[in-house]
Design a protein around this motif. Structure first.
Motif, PDB file in Angstrom:
ATOM      1  N   ARG A  46      40.420  23.594 101.461  1.00  0.00           N
ATOM      2  CA  ARG A  46      41.349  22.633 100.694  1.00  0.00           C
ATOM      3  C   ARG A  46      40.699  21.211 100.462  1.00  0.00           C
ATOM      4  NH1 ARG A  46      45.057  25.671 103.299  1.00  0.00           N
ATOM      5  NH2 ARG A  46      46.593  26.559 102.143  1.00  0.00           N
ATOM      6  N   LEU A  47      39.684  20.718 101.345  1.00  0.00           N
ATOM      7  CA  LEU A  47      38.987  19.500 101.332  1.00  0.00           C
ATOM      8  C   LEU A  47      37.531  19.506 100.794  1.00  0.00           C
ATOM      9  CD1 LEU A  47      40.305  17.755 104.335  1.00  0.00           C
ATOM     10  CD2 LEU A  47      41.102  17.415 102.168  1.00  0.00           C
ATOM     11  N   PRO A  48      37.285  18.634 100.063  1.00  0.00           N
ATOM     12  CA  PRO A  48      35.772  18.542  99.603  1.00  0.00           C
ATOM     13  C   PRO A  48      35.046  17.902 101.017  1.00  0.00           C
ATOM     14  CG  PRO A  48      36.734  16.548  98.728  1.00  0.00           C
ATOM     15  CD  PRO A  48      37.956  17.567  99.514  1.00  0.00           C
ATOM     16  N   LEU A  49      34.460  18.639 101.885  1.00  0.00           N
ATOM     17  CA  LEU A  49      33.981  18.165 103.081  1.00  0.00           C
ATOM     18  C   LEU A  49      32.895  17.519 103.080  1.00  0.00           C
ATOM     19  CD1 LEU A  49      34.246  21.669 105.001  1.00  0.00           C
ATOM     20  CD2 LEU A  49      35.845  20.024 104.771  1.00  0.00           C
ATOM     21  N   ARG A  50      32.067  17.685 102.308  1.00  0.00           N
ATOM     22  CA  ARG A  50      30.726  16.802 102.107  1.00  0.00           C
ATOM     23  C   ARG A  50      31.171  15.361 101.955  1.00  0.00           C
ATOM     24  NH1 ARG A  50      27.680  17.085  98.195  1.00  0.00           N
ATOM     25  NH2 ARG A  50      25.441  16.705  99.389  1.00  0.00           N
ATOM     26  N   LYS A  51      32.188  15.128 100.829  1.00  0.00           N
ATOM     27  CA  LYS A  51      32.449  13.729 100.494  1.00  0.00           C
ATOM     28  C   LYS A  51      33.430  12.993 101.599  1.00  0.00           C
ATOM     29  CE  LYS A  51      32.434  14.811  95.432  1.00  0.00           C
ATOM     30  NZ  LYS A  51      33.126  14.737  94.361  1.00  0.00           N
ATOM     31  N   GLY A  95      26.617   7.187  98.717  1.00  0.00           N
ATOM     32  CA  GLY A  95      27.342   6.844  97.389  1.00  0.00           C
ATOM     33  C   GLY A  95      26.797   8.157  96.520  1.00  0.00           C
ATOM     34  N   ALA A  96      25.716   8.482  96.480  1.00  0.00           N
ATOM     35  CA  ALA A  96      25.080   9.801  95.843  1.00  0.00           C
ATOM     36  C   ALA A  96      25.798  10.928  96.090  1.00  0.00           C
ATOM     37  CB  ALA A  96      23.728   9.955  95.957  1.00  0.00           C
ATOM     38  N   VAL A  97      25.981  11.304  97.233  1.00  0.00           N
ATOM     39  CA  VAL A  97      26.867  12.287  97.855  1.00  0.00           C
ATOM     40  C   VAL A  97      28.267  12.246  97.088  1.00  0.00           C
ATOM     41  CG1 VAL A  97      27.911  13.720  99.557  1.00  0.00           C
ATOM     42  CG2 VAL A  97      25.554  12.544  99.935  1.00  0.00           C
ATOM     43  N   LEU A  98      28.841  11.068  97.145  1.00  0.00           N
ATOM     44  CA  LEU A  98      30.243  10.917  96.637  1.00  0.00           C
ATOM     45  C   LEU A  98      30.524  11.210  95.217  1.00  0.00           C
ATOM     46  CD1 LEU A  98      31.469   8.057  98.541  1.00  0.00           C
ATOM     47  CD2 LEU A  98      32.145  10.306  99.089  1.00  0.00           C
ATOM     48  N   ARG A 155      21.906  13.682  93.545  1.00  0.00           N
ATOM     49  CA  ARG A 155      21.037  13.935  94.642  1.00  0.00           C
ATOM     50  C   ARG A 155      20.720  12.778  95.311  1.00  0.00           C
ATOM     51  NH1 ARG A 155      15.350  16.212  92.335  1.00  0.00           N
ATOM     52  NH2 ARG A 155      16.638  17.825  92.326  1.00  0.00           N
ATOM     53  N   ALA A 156      21.091  12.807  96.677  1.00  0.00           N
ATOM     54  CA  ALA A 156      20.916  11.776  97.677  1.00  0.00           C
ATOM     55  C   ALA A 156      19.681  11.266  97.877  1.00  0.00           C
ATOM     56  CB  ALA A 156      21.673  12.396  99.029  1.00  0.00           C
ATOM     57  N   SER A 212      16.111  10.446  96.473  1.00  0.00           N
ATOM     58  CA  SER A 212      15.507  10.677  95.124  1.00  0.00           C
ATOM     59  C   SER A 212      15.045   9.222  95.017  1.00  0.00           C
ATOM     60  CB  SER A 212      16.157  10.844  93.773  1.00  0.00           C
ATOM     61  OG  SER A 212      17.257   9.794  93.646  1.00  0.00           O
ATOM     62  N   LEU A 213      13.885   8.978  94.243  1.00  0.00           N
ATOM     63  CA  LEU A 213      13.394   7.641  93.972  1.00  0.00           C
ATOM     64  C   LEU A 213      14.377   6.801  93.355  1.00  0.00           C
ATOM     65  CD1 LEU A 213       9.679   8.931  92.807  1.00  0.00           C
ATOM     66  CD2 LEU A 213      10.346   7.660  95.218  1.00  0.00           C
ATOM     67  N   ARG A 214      15.103   7.454  92.371  1.00  0.00           N
ATOM     68  CA  ARG A 214      16.253   6.469  91.900  1.00  0.00           C
ATOM     69  C   ARG A 214      17.116   5.649  93.025  1.00  0.00           C
ATOM     70  NH1 ARG A 214      18.058   6.927  86.886  1.00  0.00           N
ATOM     71  NH2 ARG A 214      16.904   8.159  85.193  1.00  0.00           N
ATOM     72  N   ALA A 215      17.537   6.693  93.875  1.00  0.00           N
ATOM     73  CA  ALA A 215      18.259   6.179  95.161  1.00  0.00           C
ATOM     74  C   ALA A 215      17.592   5.048  95.771  1.00  0.00           C
ATOM     75  CB  ALA A 215      18.897   7.047  95.788  1.00  0.00           C
ATOM     76  N   VAL A 216      16.444   5.279  96.129  1.00  0.00           N
ATOM     77  CA  VAL A 216      15.427   4.180  96.732  1.00  0.00           C
ATOM     78  C   VAL A 216      15.244   3.071  95.993  1.00  0.00           C
ATOM     79  CG1 VAL A 216      13.274   3.557  97.492  1.00  0.00           C
ATOM     80  CG2 VAL A 216      14.304   5.774  97.929  1.00  0.00           C
ATOM     81  N   ALA A 217      15.274   2.898  94.570  1.00  0.00           N
ATOM     82  CA  ALA A 217      15.369   1.941  93.419  1.00  0.00           C
ATOM     83  C   ALA A 217      16.622   1.376  93.504  1.00  0.00           C
ATOM     84  CB  ALA A 217      14.905   2.646  92.227  1.00  0.00           C
ATOM     85  N   VAL A 218      17.604   2.160  93.626  1.00  0.00           N
ATOM     86  CA  VAL A 218      19.017   1.220  93.556  1.00  0.00           C
ATOM     87  C   VAL A 218      19.020   0.446  94.816  1.00  0.00           C
ATOM     88  CG1 VAL A 218      21.506   1.481  93.933  1.00  0.00           C
ATOM     89  CG2 VAL A 218      19.957   2.955  91.977  1.00  0.00           C
ATOM     90  N   ALA A 219      18.632   0.892  95.992  1.00  0.00           N
ATOM     91  CA  ALA A 219      18.864   0.118  97.118  1.00  0.00           C
ATOM     92  C   ALA A 219      17.707  -1.025  97.017  1.00  0.00           C
ATOM     93  CB  ALA A 219      18.246   1.037  98.323  1.00  0.00           C
ATOM     94  N   ALA A 220      16.568  -0.876  96.765  1.00  0.00           N
ATOM     95  CA  ALA A 220      15.642  -2.049  96.568  1.00  0.00           C
ATOM     96  C   ALA A 220      16.110  -3.077  95.693  1.00  0.00           C
ATOM     97  CB  ALA A 220      14.132  -1.466  96.054  1.00  0.00           C
TER      98      ALA A 220
END
Length: 691
Positions: free
Chosen positions: A294-299, A334-337, A341-342, A344-352
């Motif tokens: 019943r639950l979205p376990l990853r989130k 946050g990408a998981v939520l 894709r958790a 990725s270079l986009r995620a690294v760019a957002v963090a930077a």
């Protein structure tokens, strides 16, 4: 026009892969601000703002490749404006004279100095006969009194000291690390020491007493009570960020084996903690069928891991490295939520981007550079493995190969930055990390989580003792590796162009799509050649006038065997020289004579350099010649035609570099910036106080 059309076509071919360039262009603007010789004027800032808005309008109105150009130029302008605003927002009073006398303040930080003395950071400072508007908001003082050896002030405790305070010092050589700039952004208005006993004062009425910091220190004390000695000191460091209990020998061993990064609460610790909590929560929920269906376990697991990471951020004191690690972890979770894709270079760019917006000054620090270099390299390499469908050997061997590959990739990506900032290379750092990082992830961090879970029941010692077993292994590896012959190599400091060329070239190889990315190897190769051909100044003079270093065939010769130890160590490290100060002083070709033991002379080839140490040396020196350069640590008027740099003149120029007859001052290289130029009114008052 054909050339413009070609540029537009090339940028259109990169469509969908341009976002990771956003922090690069923002960082370029921030770098331009810090490289400028003076603060940008109001008119310059207004033009930058107008130009940035104009480029943003172009980016939004002109689709295609020109949109990317508009965004890039707008981000560069935003970087300059952002760094300017940040530098003015953190402005705080600072000492511009030397102060000796009573000082009071509240303890807000504890660590250890380079001499292994306990060091406290104080806020709410009071200085005798100094107006509040001229009093620094924060000062950092090393406690050198023998009676203070067993003192451990608690956070929020008010102290009264009789201290020697001074302004944060500038670069120890022209173009070197500027501690004054670093202190400006940390809010430190003065540094110093005391050799007299510290007096503890009751807390001020109504002061809440820094509850989070007090909780951190209580946890650290409990950890050290369960795990005595260096093991407890390291355990407290990786859980609360308190390094004040780590002995100097343990620190040296960890640094010599390239394992010092395990002490910093950074991306490795935050990632291991969040990853363990994410996996544990998801596994436990998956074992309960009604919840699993019943639950979205990853989130759910991502939310719990994010909360734990936020608590770890607060518990660790929220320093710059930990904030950066939390931002990167939050972006991944946050990408998981949002089902993206958790990794990725986009995620690294957002963090930077988030880190640069919050703390633009972090761009210049080794922590930012090394952490994002490692993360970008790891995401690129493992992304390529994933996209091409490669496998890392048989299933049973993949975890070990993944650890080995990640350690090798991260080590190669961070090695140039570590060598440039710290002038050392650990030759056995890779095997040391292969033997310890898995233990940190499989034993130390899970045991820390277990101890936190058992703490409400008074059973935290079970988890801490398991944690201690892992840390004992790490410390044993560090001691063994650092004791090997040739474990640590020394590297000459690179010219200032090297790191920007190396970074931009490597980023082009990683971020650009297509075969043209190989062009990024050209600036990388150019950076390597510049570094290999780096030449150090023939003569270096300390800002205090208390030390002179001259290059000789046997290495840099120092004019004193003791005193100005920090300056001597940095000079020798920048030379790629591992000698101690007393050994470097023995290289001086002119031994001190019995009649004038504090007058040192050395021939520079057409000129003679004379270092006069103290007032007696100045009085006994007499007249000088036109072919002499005289350096002295005290105010002096020396008759003759020589060039004199006494302490008063050196305060204006900063440290000096003399090479091939040319004299370069640190102040000329650094320019007139907020952090090294007192406002006019304070400059007059400071001058009055020094007379």
């Amino acid at each position: 026009m054909r050339g413009l059309a070609w540029i537009d076509l090339v940028l259109l071919g990169q469509r969908g892969n341009l976002f990771p360039w956003a922090p690069v262009f923002l960082g370029l603007g921030i770098g331009i601000y810090f490289l400028a010789p003076q603060e940008p004027s109001t008119m310059t800032l207004a033009l930058l703002a107008a130009g940035g808005l104009g480029m943003l309008f172009v980016a939004l109105r002109r689709p295609g490749g020109w949109s990317a150009i508009g965004w890039g130029l707008a981000l560069i302008a935003a970087g300059v404006l952002l760094a300017t605003v940040r530098a003015h927002l953190v402005a705080a009073p600072a000492l511009y004279w030397r102060y000796y006398g009573p000082a009071e303040g509240r303890v807000v930080g504890l660590d250890r100095s380079a001499s292994d003395a306990l060091r406290v950071t104080l806020d709410r400072v009071r200085l005798q006969d100094v107006a509040p508007w001229r009093t620094p908001e924060r000062v950092r003082v090393s406690l050198h009194a023998e009676s203070d050896a067993e003192i451990r002030p608690t956070p929020g405790q008010r102290l009264r000291i009789t201290g020697h305070l001074m302004p944060p010092h500038g670069p120890v050589e022209p173009g070197g690390f500027d501690f004054r700039r670093h202190a400006w952004f940390r809010g430190l208005g003065a540094v110093g020491y005391t050799t007299r006993p510290v007096e503890m004062l009751p807390p001020a009425r109504g002061d809440p007493g820094l509850p989070v910091l007090r909780l951190r220190m209580r946890i650290a004390e409990r950890i050290r009570a369960v795990l005595p000695g260096e093991t407890g000191g390291v355990a407290a460091a990786v859980t609360t960020g308190d390094r004040s209990g780590i002995p100097r020998e343990a620190l040296d061993a960890l640094r010599g084996s390239n394992l010092a990064h395990l002490l910093a609460i950074s991306g490795l610790h935050m990632g291991l903690l969040a990853g363990f909590v994410f996996a544990a929560v998801r596994g436990c929920l998956a074992a309960i069928p009604p919840l699993a269906l019943r639950l979205p376990l990853r989130k759910v697991a991502a939310c719990v891991a994010l909360l734990v990471a936020a608590a770890y951020l607060a518990l660790s004191g929220g320093n710059v490295a930990t904030e950066r690690a939390f931002v990167m972890t939050a972006v991944v979770l946050g990408a998981v939520l949002v089902d993206r894709r958790a990794f990725s270079l986009r995620a690294v760019a957002v963090a930077a981007l988030i880190v640069l917006v919050l703390r633009p000054e972090s761009l210049l620090g080794p922590g930012f550079q090394m952490s994002f270099a490692a993360t970008t390299a790891l995401v690129s390499v493992f992304g390529a493995i994933r996209d091409r469908g490669w496998t890392l050997g048989p299933r049973w061997l993949r975890p070990a190969l993944a650890v080995a590959l990640s350690s090798a990739v991260a080590g190669l990506a961070t090695a140039p930055f570590g060598a440039a900032h710290f002038n050392t290379l650990s030759r056995y750092g890779l095997p040391a990390n292969l033997l310890t990082v898995p233990v940190m992830g499989a034993v130390v961090m899970p045991a820390a989580v277990l101890a936190a879970c058992l703490a409400p029941f008074g059973l935290e010692s079970w988890g801490l003792r398991i944690m201690g077993v892992g840390l004992d292994w790490i410390l044993g590896v560090a001691r063994f590796v650092s004791s090997l012959d040739g474990a640590q190599g020394h590297v000459v400091a690179p010219p200032p162009q090297v790191l920007p060329l190396l970074t931009l070239g490597a980023l082009f190889v990683v971020l650009w799509q297509g075969r043209a990315r190989i062009a990024g190897l050209v600036p990388v190769a150019a950076a390597g050649l510049l570094w290999l051909g780096a030449e150090r100044p023939q003569v270096l003079v300390a800002e205090s006038g208390g030390l002179v270093g001259v290059q000789t065939p046997g290495g840099r010769a120092l004019s004193k065997a003791r005193g100005a130890g920090f300056v001597a160590r940095v000079w020798l490290e920048n030379d790629g020289d591992g000698a101690r100060q007393d050994n470097a002083a023995a290289r001086w070709p002119d031994p001190p004579g019995p009649a004038t033991p504090r007058i040192r002379r050395i021939d520079l080839g057409g000129q003679e350099l004379v270092h006069l140490i103290g007032k007696r040396a100045v009085r006994s020196f007499g007249r000088c010649r036109a072919d002499q350069i005289v350096v002295t640590s005290v105010p002096a008027v020396i008759p003759g035609g020589c060039t004199v740099y006494d302490v008063r003149r050196l305060r204006r120029t900063g440290s000096l570099a003399i090479d091939k007859g040319e004299i370069v001052a640190a102040r000329d290289v650094a320019g007139r910036r907020l952090w090294n130029s007192p406002p006019p009114r304070r400059r007059r008052l400071a001058r009055a106080d020094t007379q």
